[in-house]
Enzyme design. Structure first.
Site, PDB file in Angstrom:
ATOM      1  N   GLY A 166     -22.632  42.153   0.504  1.00 19.24           N
ATOM      2  CA  GLY A 166     -23.535  43.062   1.188  1.00 19.24           C
ATOM      3  C   GLY A 166     -24.984  42.917   0.730  1.00 19.24           C
ATOM      4  O   GLY A 166     -25.755  43.858   0.809  1.00 19.24           O
ATOM      5  N   ARG A 205     -12.580  37.724   6.079  1.00 15.55           N
ATOM      6  CA  ARG A 205     -12.378  38.883   6.957  1.00 15.55           C
ATOM      7  C   ARG A 205     -13.109  38.621   8.249  1.00 15.55           C
ATOM      8  O   ARG A 205     -13.806  37.632   8.400  1.00 15.55           O
ATOM      9  CB  ARG A 205     -12.966  40.123   6.291  1.00 15.55           C
ATOM     10  CG  ARG A 205     -14.449  39.871   5.912  1.00 15.55           C
ATOM     11  CD  ARG A 205     -15.200  41.103   5.569  1.00 15.55           C
ATOM     12  NE  ARG A 205     -16.454  40.825   4.913  1.00 15.55           N
ATOM     13  CZ  ARG A 205     -17.614  40.598   5.516  1.00 15.55           C
ATOM     14  NH1 ARG A 205     -17.668  40.598   6.835  1.00 15.55           N
ATOM     15  NH2 ARG A 205     -18.711  40.349   4.833  1.00 15.55           N
ATOM     16  N   ARG A 234     -28.342  44.511  15.631  1.00 11.76           N
ATOM     17  CA  ARG A 234     -27.689  45.634  14.947  1.00 11.76           C
ATOM     18  C   ARG A 234     -28.578  46.864  15.099  1.00 11.76           C
ATOM     19  O   ARG A 234     -29.703  46.887  14.602  1.00 11.76           O
ATOM     20  CB  ARG A 234     -27.476  45.324  13.465  1.00 11.76           C
ATOM     21  CG  ARG A 234     -26.579  44.117  13.218  1.00 11.76           C
ATOM     22  CD  ARG A 234     -26.162  44.079  11.762  1.00 11.76           C
ATOM     23  NE  ARG A 234     -25.460  42.837  11.440  1.00 11.76           N
ATOM     24  CZ  ARG A 234     -24.832  42.613  10.292  1.00 11.76           C
ATOM     25  NH1 ARG A 234     -24.841  43.549   9.348  1.00 11.76           N
ATOM     26  NH2 ARG A 234     -24.219  41.472  10.066  1.00 11.76           N
TER      27      ARG A 234
HETATM   28  P1  ADP Z   1     -21.559  40.449   7.308  1.00  8.09           P
HETATM   29  O1  ADP Z   1     -21.794  39.060   6.852  1.00  8.09           O
HETATM   30  O2  ADP Z   1     -20.347  40.597   8.139  1.00  8.09           O
HETATM   31  O3  ADP Z   1     -22.774  41.120   7.823  1.00  8.09           O
HETATM   32  P2  ADP Z   1     -21.909  42.053   4.942  1.00  8.09           P
HETATM   33  O4  ADP Z   1     -21.745  41.385   3.630  1.00  8.09           O
HETATM   34  O5  ADP Z   1     -23.279  42.443   5.360  1.00  8.09           O
HETATM   35  O6  ADP Z   1     -21.161  41.171   5.998  1.00  8.09           O
HETATM   36  O7  ADP Z   1     -20.983  43.331   4.940  1.00  8.09           O
HETATM   37  C1  ADP Z   1     -20.297  43.779   6.061  1.00  8.09           C
HETATM   38  C2  ADP Z   1     -20.226  45.266   6.013  1.00  8.09           C
HETATM   39  O8  ADP Z   1     -19.539  45.640   4.860  1.00  8.09           O
HETATM   40  C3  ADP Z   1     -21.586  45.898   5.952  1.00  8.09           C
HETATM   41  O9  ADP Z   1     -21.961  46.391   7.211  1.00  8.09           O
HETATM   42  C4  ADP Z   1     -21.397  47.017   4.984  1.00  8.09           C
HETATM   43  O10 ADP Z   1     -21.100  48.201   5.676  1.00  8.09           O
HETATM   44  C5  ADP Z   1     -20.182  46.672   4.210  1.00  8.09           C
HETATM   45  N1  ADP Z   1     -20.435  46.268   2.840  1.00  8.09           N
HETATM   46  C6  ADP Z   1     -20.304  45.038   2.330  1.00  8.09           C
HETATM   47  N2  ADP Z   1     -20.559  45.023   1.025  1.00  8.09           N
HETATM   48  C7  ADP Z   1     -20.880  46.269   0.685  1.00  8.09           C
HETATM   49  C8  ADP Z   1     -21.242  46.905  -0.524  1.00  8.09           C
HETATM   50  N3  ADP Z   1     -21.335  46.260  -1.657  1.00  8.09           N
HETATM   51  N4  ADP Z   1     -21.490  48.213  -0.500  1.00  8.09           N
HETATM   52  C9  ADP Z   1     -21.399  48.894   0.626  1.00  8.09           C
HETATM   53  N5  ADP Z   1     -21.059  48.367   1.805  1.00  8.09           N
HETATM   54  C10 ADP Z   1     -20.796  47.068   1.843  1.00  8.09           C
HETATM   55  P1  ADP Z   2     -23.518  38.280  -0.072  1.00  9.67           P
HETATM   56  O1  ADP Z   2     -22.193  38.051  -0.736  1.00  9.67           O
HETATM   57  O2  ADP Z   2     -24.208  39.487  -0.566  1.00  9.67           O
HETATM   58  O3  ADP Z   2     -23.435  38.159   1.410  1.00  9.67           O
HETATM   59  P2  ADP Z   2     -24.645  35.579  -0.149  1.00  9.67           P
HETATM   60  O4  ADP Z   2     -24.347  34.693  -1.308  1.00  9.67           O
HETATM   61  O5  ADP Z   2     -23.906  35.325   1.100  1.00  9.67           O
HETATM   62  O6  ADP Z   2     -24.450  37.085  -0.618  1.00  9.67           O
HETATM   63  O7  ADP Z   2     -26.210  35.543   0.134  1.00  9.67           O
HETATM   64  C1  ADP Z   2     -26.827  36.474   0.983  1.00  9.67           C
HETATM   65  C2  ADP Z   2     -28.197  35.960   1.428  1.00  9.67           C
HETATM   66  O8  ADP Z   2     -29.043  35.687   0.307  1.00  9.67           O
HETATM   67  C3  ADP Z   2     -28.137  34.649   2.195  1.00  9.67           C
HETATM   68  O9  ADP Z   2     -27.901  34.848   3.552  1.00  9.67           O
HETATM   69  C4  ADP Z   2     -29.528  34.093   1.930  1.00  9.67           C
HETATM   70  O10 ADP Z   2     -30.483  34.722   2.763  1.00  9.67           O
HETATM   71  C5  ADP Z   2     -29.797  34.514   0.506  1.00  9.67           C
HETATM   72  N1  ADP Z   2     -29.377  33.480  -0.457  1.00  9.67           N
HETATM   73  C6  ADP Z   2     -28.183  33.379  -1.070  1.00  9.67           C
HETATM   74  N2  ADP Z   2     -28.139  32.322  -1.898  1.00  9.67           N
HETATM   75  C7  ADP Z   2     -29.345  31.714  -1.812  1.00  9.67           C
HETATM   76  C8  ADP Z   2     -29.951  30.575  -2.443  1.00  9.67           C
HETATM   77  N3  ADP Z   2     -29.305  29.836  -3.339  1.00  9.67           N
HETATM   78  N4  ADP Z   2     -31.233  30.271  -2.111  1.00  9.67           N
HETATM   79  C9  ADP Z   2     -31.910  31.016  -1.225  1.00  9.67           C
HETATM   80  N5  ADP Z   2     -31.412  32.095  -0.603  1.00  9.67           N
HETATM   81  C10 ADP Z   2     -30.143  32.465  -0.887  1.00  9.67           C
END
Ligand code: ADP
Ligand code: ADP
Ligand code: MG
Length: 458
Positions: A163, A293, A339
């Site tokens: 998130g 998921r 969104r």
């Molecule tokens: P996506 O890539 O599908 O957008 P996100 O990582 O943004 O996934 O998370 C999807 C949903 O899960 C978000 O809309 C949020 O409501 C919830 N979510 C994910 N991680 C967290 C977190 N650490 N705390 C609260 N809500 C979370």
């Molecule tokens: P989460 O599990 O919270 O979704 P991600 O690892 O998917 O975290 O990273 C979320 C966002 O953070 C990515 O969509 C990107 O915008 C940024 N990000 C993540 N890793 C990197 C990286 N190594 N360099 C630059 N931006 C990053």
């Protein structure tokens, strides 16, 4: 096929799962909190069970209460949606132990991919390019030498993060110790895990992800990519399929989708999943994580492929073979998802919960609205402020953009503050029309500044 399925979620995704179940001739059970007694997802299902108090820890995160509701109503399977318990391997295991079917991948796979440090190692071993960084978790002792080798800026990431939470940018060696500590603290407080790892910070990247679908019999396909670069605080705001960047560099698509399938096969993936990559300006792509998921933005993929991902999730969990052939899948047109949040763009996007008296989705050709609220309802302060998703399909990106603009203009929500004007501002921006943006673009738009990389400010 299942006769009855319990939906362990709320809001728009619970409504949408209920609609798919109805269409498939499967009975549905909703669970709801005291705060959600009048919420649309309760009425969307055939039956509903009150599971506890307003706060998620007293209801939607209470695994035992949810399993009890499933058993009491005679449900055979549990669909977790996204967020909440959807990536909780422990809950998935308890569901199975209760004799219920989990609509998602095996608990071991959720666990393996949920540890983002280990997931990197795992897919790298299978030949998938990952962001240069640590092999698995990093210790405070090893971090300085590794960061120096990677070259600053680097990113410290919580292994259990999600998130957009649990990431700290480090621009210089003097800041590394402090960043490791704050990231460990954040990991511990938000996810109960202080493990961290290091990645090189990729400058001005794009976020492009690939949807995959695998059955229990080893057959899998990808459903092309989604562009999720337009983010605020690492949270996606507008998503598209296909990615305009990949469309402009078509040779990339084969590499990206093949890498996603490789990552999924490396862990014996089953059901729907998303492999996330960041892509640099030169078109190099790197795995960042796999979400085990359904994704919030899955509808843009449905719009361009005609495939109902939730219907397939259910069939696959019931053991049915995936009858989609890769060669038969093709990209039809273009789709854009916005969104819609109950938040105030003029006041730092603070959430603005409250009663909703008017909720009129636009009537525009190609538009679909997945909503978690209706007129006469309310946005609760207890939950995610996302009200709805506007998904618009067109024959091409130009038409999809024009339709999205019209749909945003025609979307009526009163009296609460929403981000509709901000979404419209993005759609009107020259960078959007040109498809020319990076993950820092929205932060720069908000600040009205022209700093090169917003990622430096995190
Ligand atoms: P996506 O890539 O599908 O957008 P996100 O990582 O943004 O996934 O998370 C999807 C949903 O899960 C978000 O809309 C949020 O409501 C919830 N979510 C994910 N991680 C967290 C977190 N650490 N705390 C609260 N809500 C979370
Ligand atoms: P989460 O599990 O919270 O979704 P991600 O690892 O998917 O975290 O990273 C979320 C966002 O953070 C990515 O969509 C990107 O915008 C940024 N990000 C993540 N890793 C990197 C990286 N190594 N360099 C630059 N931006 C990053
Ligand atoms: Mg992610």
């Amino acid at each position: 096929m299942f006769k009855k399925v319990l939906i362990a979620n709320r809001g728009e995704i619970a409504c949408r799962i209920a609609a798919v179940l109805r269409r498939e001739g499967i009975a549905s059970v909703a669970v709801y909190s005291e705060a959600d007694a009048a919420a649309p997802h309760r009425a969307a299902a055939d039956e509903a069970v009150l599971i506890g108090g307003a706060h998620v820890t007293q209801s939607y995160l209470k695994g035992e209460a949810i399993i009890k509701a499933a058993l009491a109503t005679g449900a055979e399977a549990v669909h977790p949606g996204y967020g909440l318990l959807s990536e909780n391997a422990h809950f998935a295991r308890r569901v199975a132990a209760a004799g219920l079917t989990w609509i998602g991948p095996k608990p071991e796979v959720i666990e393996q991919m949920g540890d983002k440090a280990r997931a990197r190692e795992r897919v790298a071993a299978a030949g998938v390019p990952v962001v240069p960084g640590s092999d698995g978790p990093v210790s405070d002792a090893d971090a300085p030498a590794l960061a120096a080798r990677l070259g600053y800026p680097v990113l410290v990431k919580a292994a259990a993060g999600g998130g957009g939470i649990g990431m700290v940018v480090v621009n210089k060696p003097e800041r590394l110790g402090q960043a490791l500590q704050s990231c460990r603290d954040r990991g511990q407080s938000s996810f109960g895990d202080a493990t961290v790892y290091l990645e090189k910070l990729i400058e001005a990247p794009r976020h492009v992800e690939v949807q995959v679908l695998f059955d229990q019999h080893g057959h899998g396909v990808h459903l092309f990519e989604r562009e999720c670069t337009l983010q605020r605080r690492h949270q996606k705001v507008i998503e598209e399929a296909p990615s305009p960047f990949i469309t402009a560099h078509p040779a990339l698509r084969a590499g990206l989708t093949e890498a996603a399938l490789k990552a999924a096969r490396a862990v014996g993936y089953e059901n729907a999943g998303t492999v996330e990559f960041i892509v640099d300006a030169e078109g190099h792509f790197y795995f960042i994580e796999m979400n085990t998921r359904l994704q919030v933005e899955h509808p843009v993929t449905e719009a361009i492929t005609g495939v109902d991902l939730i219907a397939w999730q259910i069939k696959i969990a019931a053991g049915a073979p995936l009858t989609l052939a890769q060669a038969a899948l093709e990209i039809q047109g273009h789709a854009i998802e916005c969104r819609v949040y109950a938040e105030d763009p003029a006041r730092k996007f603070i959430p603005r919960p409250g009663p909703v008296t008017v909720f009129n989705p636009p009537q525009i050709e190609g538009a679909r609205v997945d909503a978690g609220v209706a007129a006469g309802g309310e946005m609760s302060p207890y939950y995610d402020p996302m009200m709805a998703k506007l998904i618009v399909h067109g024959e091409d990106r130009l038409q999809a953009t024009a339709r999205t603009k019209a749909a945003l203009a025609g979307f009526e929500i009163k009296p609460i503050e929403t981000n509709l004007s901000f979404l419209a501002q993005i759609l009107e921006a020259p960078f959007f029309a040109a498809g020319d943006f990076d993950t820092g673009t929205l932060e720069r738009l908000v600040k009205g500044a022209t700093r090169p990389h917003s990622t430096r400010d995190r």
